[in-house]
Design an enzyme around this catalytic site. Sequence first.
Site, PDB file in Angstrom:
ATOM      1  CG  ASP A   1      10.901  22.340  64.356  1.00  0.00           C
ATOM      2  OD1 ASP A   1      10.779  23.565  64.181  1.00  0.00           O
ATOM      3  OD2 ASP A   1      11.815  21.673  63.836  1.00  0.00           O
TER       4      ASP A   1
ATOM      5  N   GLY B   1      18.908  17.516  56.761  1.00  0.00           N
ATOM      6  CA  GLY B   1      18.578  18.465  57.813  1.00  0.00           C
ATOM      7  C   GLY B   1      19.643  18.482  58.882  1.00  0.00           C
TER       8      GLY B   1
ATOM      9  CG  PHE C   1      18.556  16.180  64.264  1.00  0.00           C
ATOM     10  CD1 PHE C   1      19.368  16.274  65.373  1.00  0.00           C
ATOM     11  CD2 PHE C   1      17.412  16.946  64.214  1.00  0.00           C
ATOM     12  CE1 PHE C   1      19.040  17.111  66.433  1.00  0.00           C
ATOM     13  CE2 PHE C   1      17.079  17.777  65.265  1.00  0.00           C
ATOM     14  CZ  PHE C   1      17.894  17.868  66.378  1.00  0.00           C
ATOM     15  N   GLY C   2      20.620  14.877  60.100  1.00  0.00           N
ATOM     16  CA  GLY C   2      21.075  13.846  59.188  1.00  0.00           C
ATOM     17  C   GLY C   2      20.407  13.940  57.834  1.00  0.00           C
TER      18      GLY C   2
END
Length: 792
Positions: free
Chosen positions: A615, A501, A503-504
């Site tokens: 989210d 994703g 972020f990692g």
Amino acid sequence: MGIRVQPGFFFLHVLVLFFLSFYMHLSIGVDTIFPGQPISGNQTITSQDERFELGFFKPNNSQNYYIGIWYKKVPVHTVVWVANRYKPLADPFSSKLELSVNGNLVVQNQSKIQVWSTSIISSTLNSTFAVLEDSGNLVLRSRSNSSVVLWQSFDHPTDTWLPGGKLGLNKLTRKQQIYSSWSSYDDPAPGPFLLKLDPNGTRQYFIMWNGDKHWTCGIWPGRVSVFGPDMLDDNYNNMTYVSNEEENYFTYSVTKTSILSRFVMDSSGQLRQLTWLEDSQQWDLIWSRPQQQCEIYALCGEYGGCNQFSVPTCKCLQGFEPRFPTEWISGNHSHGCVRTTPLQCRKGGKDGFRMIPNIRLPANAVSLTVRSSKECEAACLENCTCTAYTFDGECSIWLENLLNIQYLSFGDNLGKDLHLRVAAVELVVYRSRTKRRINGDIVGAAAGVATLTVILGFIIWKCRRRQFSSAVKPTEDLLVLYKYSDLRKATKNFSEKLGEGGFGSVFKGTLPNSAEIAAKKLKCHGQGEKQFRTEVSTIGTIHHINLIRLRGFCLEGTKRFLVYEYMPNGSLESHLFQKNPRILDWKTRCQIALGIARGLEYLHEKCRDCIIHCDIKPENILLDAGYNPQISDFGLAKLLGRDFSRVLTTVKGTRGYLAPEWISGIAITAKADVFSYGMMLFEIISGRRNWEIKDDRMNDYFPAQVMKKLSTGEELLTLLDEKLEQNADIEELTRVCKVACWCIQDDEGDRPSMKSVVQILEGALDVIMPPIPSFIENIAENPEEGSPTPGF
């Protein structure tokens, strides 16, 4: 001329009368006790609607018996009232509940000694009868005028407040309806906690502790509190406050008679409201004050530390032990802990201090004017009654036994370091060294050293392995700080990637005890660092069956990892939008939708702070082995204190799921998550993205299709995911469609709370036809141009 009776006929007549009398003695009337019809053994009476039952019962793990009232058809034995809670019985078959000749209901033990009575005054013999009403109220009435109530259990409650009952005060007699907790979960004797109305005549209630201390809205020792606006929910509760010349009281009802609801002054010190869930066959907590157990005054007693996120919740501080071990083990921690080694100050000896890090400080501190931590410590040492101190620019000391020590979670900025006074001997670490003479040759010495090296190496290896394995002990709820090398070994050098994703990346791993994990590697700069801290400080402190379990994290140099339980069925997104051999049937989709709603309800209403996820989308819903949903990815979450209704923040989330208030720039509420949930609900129905357009026409926008078909009464089965081949319950489909449409209303005030969503999906609440939001009306009016921001 006399009438001659045949002996056989006479005997038959007597026999019939005997059995009739015997039958009546067993049944005691359906809901009524009359004079001469005692209840004993396993005999009971039942209310007319068969909701409540009265008779003898024995609590779990107890040898004692009591007369009580409980829910008849609820499989979890739930007692709502107890008569002889002060004086239990040893044998129900030789004891009895009956109407005495003076009209009182009385309980007698096996020795014919009266242990409980309604204590009314009546001069007429056999003048009363008792009836168990459908409300759960046991009422003693006059036989000459049944409308006259001489006594009722609602005026003498124990720990449970039922709909129709009162929390009140009679201004003329000064009598109150007071609810007192059980002493423990298996002992109905009155415990230390009371719920009572303010005797000064205000709309306030006290939760009392041992008669004087009481809780209020998060402050120790508090004074008063009122029922919040969440109790005035027309969709569920009708809470009413009445004040007149005779009395003040709160009372409440439920909107549907089929709903089983009760307030309980729990033995833990919480006032709780619970409702029975028929589907899951369990009581569901829907409201509580205080919201967390550690906010209860003196929950763990003196020198007991409270940790909301560990099992057990209460633990004695280091250097202390339970005052009464048996009661402590049974769950009653109110008597607290005592020192294992007495202080030496009064005996001319020396004391020292042990630091307890990151706690919420106890109540009743005394402030001193000093210039440094050393001066603060010295001031405490000079006073033999000083039990602790803290210094954070200002000096505070405690001159009494400590109450309400609460351990705080990682990332909680309210924590302080407390220096606890202990005997100096407690601080000494003894190290015994054994000197051995080495007599032998060099080979023997070398062999001894080699053997010792092997043993030490094995011990170190075992200790490190045990330390790594301890992260998965089911009795521990605390987060584990993993080493990077351990995660690299568990994931086989990060060889099996589960996904990636913004972020990692996420990798699958297996711990030494065979527990499977998902290790999320985050980028260690900018938003990645912020997400790491946000996720640990939010999801790391809460637990719910529909929230992903964070096991621990890695914080080593620039390396940042979050370690979760592994979810074998991946994300909801992979089942809805990707080629997947497992097709989610309609029943499974409904259970997933309900589970997500329950998880959001917990975040919004049942945590210490309201947590807004920010989210919600199918990618952030993971499915376990049984396809139970778990909400994940809390890196964007916002905490909203209970004293605030909104939080102003930058735009977060994913296009297609954002509520309009995100774009308008106004402060958001939990209703932003409700909008996202509604948009995702449409995708669960259709099996495709809302914005996925087949014919390049805006009127193919799926939420608009649902609105149109609902408003015109068209067939809804055609809306279903094609893979389901229209196999769905039409009533459930209609309910889900309506809920989704309500959730995406333009005005957040028109959207339901997640609690209401849960109740609608469970079938406990009806849902009416929703209005059409303006952005969908724009699409209908301009199907070719469309709206620039549907789903925002």
